[in-house]
Design a protein around this motif. Structure first.
Motif, PDB file in Angstrom:
ATOM      1  N   ASP A  63       0.826  -1.210   0.000  1.00 13.50           N
ATOM      2  CA  ASP A  63       0.000   0.000   0.000  1.00 13.50           C
ATOM      3  C   ASP A  63       0.861   1.262   0.000  1.00 13.50           C
ATOM      4  N   ALA A  64       1.954   1.242   0.771  1.00 14.29           N
ATOM      5  CA  ALA A  64       2.829   2.416   0.853  1.00 14.29           C
ATOM      6  C   ALA A  64       3.523   2.674  -0.488  1.00 14.29           C
ATOM      7  N   ILE A  65       3.931   1.617  -1.179  1.00 12.74           N
ATOM      8  CA  ILE A  65       4.558   1.777  -2.500  1.00 12.74           C
ATOM      9  C   ILE A  65       3.547   2.389  -3.477  1.00 12.74           C
ATOM     10  N   ARG A  66       2.313   1.893  -3.422  1.00 14.35           N
ATOM     11  CA  ARG A  66       1.280   2.413  -4.332  1.00 14.35           C
ATOM     12  C   ARG A  66       0.906   3.857  -4.010  1.00 14.35           C
ATOM     13  N   ALA A  67       0.963   4.228  -2.730  1.00 16.50           N
ATOM     14  CA  ALA A  67       0.522   5.562  -2.312  1.00 16.50           C
ATOM     15  C   ALA A  67       1.618   6.624  -2.418  1.00 16.50           C
ATOM     16  N   ALA A  68       2.875   6.207  -2.517  1.00 15.62           N
ATOM     17  CA  ALA A  68       3.993   7.158  -2.529  1.00 15.62           C
ATOM     18  C   ALA A  68       3.846   8.145  -3.686  1.00 15.62           C
ATOM     19  N   THR A  69       4.175   9.401  -3.395  1.00 13.91           N
ATOM     20  CA  THR A  69       4.090  10.436  -4.419  1.00 13.91           C
ATOM     21  C   THR A  69       5.466  10.892  -4.893  1.00 13.91           C
ATOM     22  N   GLU A  70       6.512  10.524  -4.169  1.00 16.63           N
ATOM     23  CA  GLU A  70       7.876  10.943  -4.496  1.00 16.63           C
ATOM     24  C   GLU A  70       8.790   9.727  -4.608  1.00 16.63           C
ATOM     25  N   PRO A  71       9.729   9.746  -5.563  1.00 14.99           N
ATOM     26  CA  PRO A  71      10.674   8.637  -5.690  1.00 14.99           C
ATOM     27  C   PRO A  71      11.440   8.338  -4.393  1.00 14.99           C
ATOM     28  N   GLY A  72      11.790   9.376  -3.643  1.00 17.31           N
ATOM     29  CA  GLY A  72      12.522   9.177  -2.385  1.00 17.31           C
ATOM     30  C   GLY A  72      11.744   8.361  -1.368  1.00 17.31           C
ATOM     31  N   GLN A  73      10.418   8.480  -1.383  1.00 19.92           N
ATOM     32  CA  GLN A  73       9.596   7.681  -0.467  1.00 19.92           C
ATOM     33  C   GLN A  73       9.714   6.198  -0.822  1.00 19.92           C
ATOM     34  N   VAL A  74       9.650   5.898  -2.105  1.00 23.62           N
ATOM     35  CA  VAL A  74       9.724   4.510  -2.571  1.00 23.62           C
ATOM     36  C   VAL A  74      11.109   3.933  -2.291  1.00 23.62           C
ATOM     37  N   SER A  75      12.162   4.693  -2.622  1.00 26.09           N
ATOM     38  CA  SER A  75      13.522   4.180  -2.391  1.00 26.09           C
ATOM     39  C   SER A  75      13.742   3.932  -0.899  1.00 26.09           C
ATOM     40  N   GLY A  76      13.226   4.809  -0.051  1.00 23.58           N
ATOM     41  CA  GLY A  76      13.362   4.621   1.397  1.00 23.58           C
ATOM     42  C   GLY A  76      12.654   3.366   1.888  1.00 23.58           C
ATOM     43  N   LEU A  77      11.456   3.137   1.385  1.00 22.97           N
ATOM     44  CA  LEU A  77      10.704   1.934   1.775  1.00 22.97           C
ATOM     45  C   LEU A  77      11.450   0.662   1.387  1.00 22.97           C
ATOM     46  N   ILE A  78      11.948   0.645   0.160  1.00 22.31           N
ATOM     47  CA  ILE A  78      12.613  -0.574  -0.326  1.00 22.31           C
ATOM     48  C   ILE A  78      13.976  -0.757   0.347  1.00 22.31           C
ATOM     49  N   ASN A  79      14.755   0.314   0.472  1.00 23.19           N
ATOM     50  CA  ASN A  79      16.043   0.177   1.144  1.00 23.19           C
ATOM     51  C   ASN A  79      15.877  -0.291   2.586  1.00 23.19           C
ATOM     52  N   GLY A  80      14.797   0.163   3.221  1.00 17.55           N
ATOM     53  CA  GLY A  80      14.523  -0.290   4.590  1.00 17.55           C
ATOM     54  C   GLY A  80      14.326  -1.787   4.656  1.00 17.55           C
ATOM     55  N   ARG A  81      13.648  -2.347   3.676  1.00 17.51           N
ATOM     56  CA  ARG A  81      13.412  -3.790   3.645  1.00 17.51           C
ATOM     57  C   ARG A  81      14.659  -4.561   3.248  1.00 17.51           C
ATOM     58  N   LEU A  82      15.467  -3.987   2.365  1.00 19.44           N
ATOM     59  CA  LEU A  82      16.666  -4.692   1.905  1.00 19.44           C
ATOM     60  C   LEU A  82      17.763  -4.708   2.969  1.00 19.44           C
ATOM     61  N   SER A  83      17.683  -3.783   3.926  1.00 16.45           N
ATOM     62  CA  SER A  83      18.723  -3.737   4.962  1.00 16.45           C
ATOM     63  C   SER A  83      18.376  -4.603   6.162  1.00 16.45           C
TER      64      SER A  83
END
Length: 152
Positions: A131-151
């Motif tokens: 839901d957060a990936i779909r709702a994100a309005t800025e690329p930085g929000q998406v990169s932050g979400l994914i980097n958080g999971r990858l770390s």
């Protein structure tokens, strides 16, 4: 911690109609970002993986991946589309609206690739993450979400 996804690697509101268009765009972007010097080799690697079976997952997400010596460093490119990709089959029959592409050098196919794939697959089981990936309005929000999971 390595940031696998920079904001420049997040492409929102794309107008693609077919899976092939998406894979071509990912290959072009990999060249533009310096992830590869050989766009055609990356496209061929994406195509070869899709020929083995669709990378469409569930709930509108796909995880295309390319493994080739033409990729310099492991990277992730995220795509989100304005309309579903009509010809991208998924496990649950949902239409693909988000792609999380994994690009991995051949030498890291058994290590980095498996780790990234497992972490992304785990993240995609989380409703709040999707839901957060779909709702994100800025690329930085998406990169932050994914980097958080990858770390993790």
């Amino acid at each position: 911690m390595k940031e696998f996804v920079q904001p420049a690697q997040v492409l929102l509101d794309l107008d693609c109609m077919t899976k092939d268009e998406v894979l071509a765009l990912l290959s072009d972007k990999a060249l533009e970002l310096g992830i590869t010097n050989d766009r055609d080799a990356v496209k061929a690697a994406f195509d070869a993986r899709e020929d083995e079976g669709s990378t469409g997952m569930m709930d509108g997400f796909a995880v295309p991946h390319a493994k080739t010596d033409a990729i310099k460093d492991a990277a992730v490119i995220v795509t989100r589309f304005t309309a579903p990709i009509a010809d991208w089959e998924s496990i649950d029959g949902s239409e693909i609206t988000v792609g999380i592409a994994l690009l991995v050098p051949d030498a890291e196919a058994g290590s980095t690739h498996i780790t990234l794939l497992a972490k992304i697959a785990r993240a995609l089981m989380d409703d709040a993450f999707r839901d957060a990936i779909r709702a994100a309005t800025e690329p930085g929000q998406v990169s932050g979400l994914i980097n958080g999971r990858l770390s993790d």
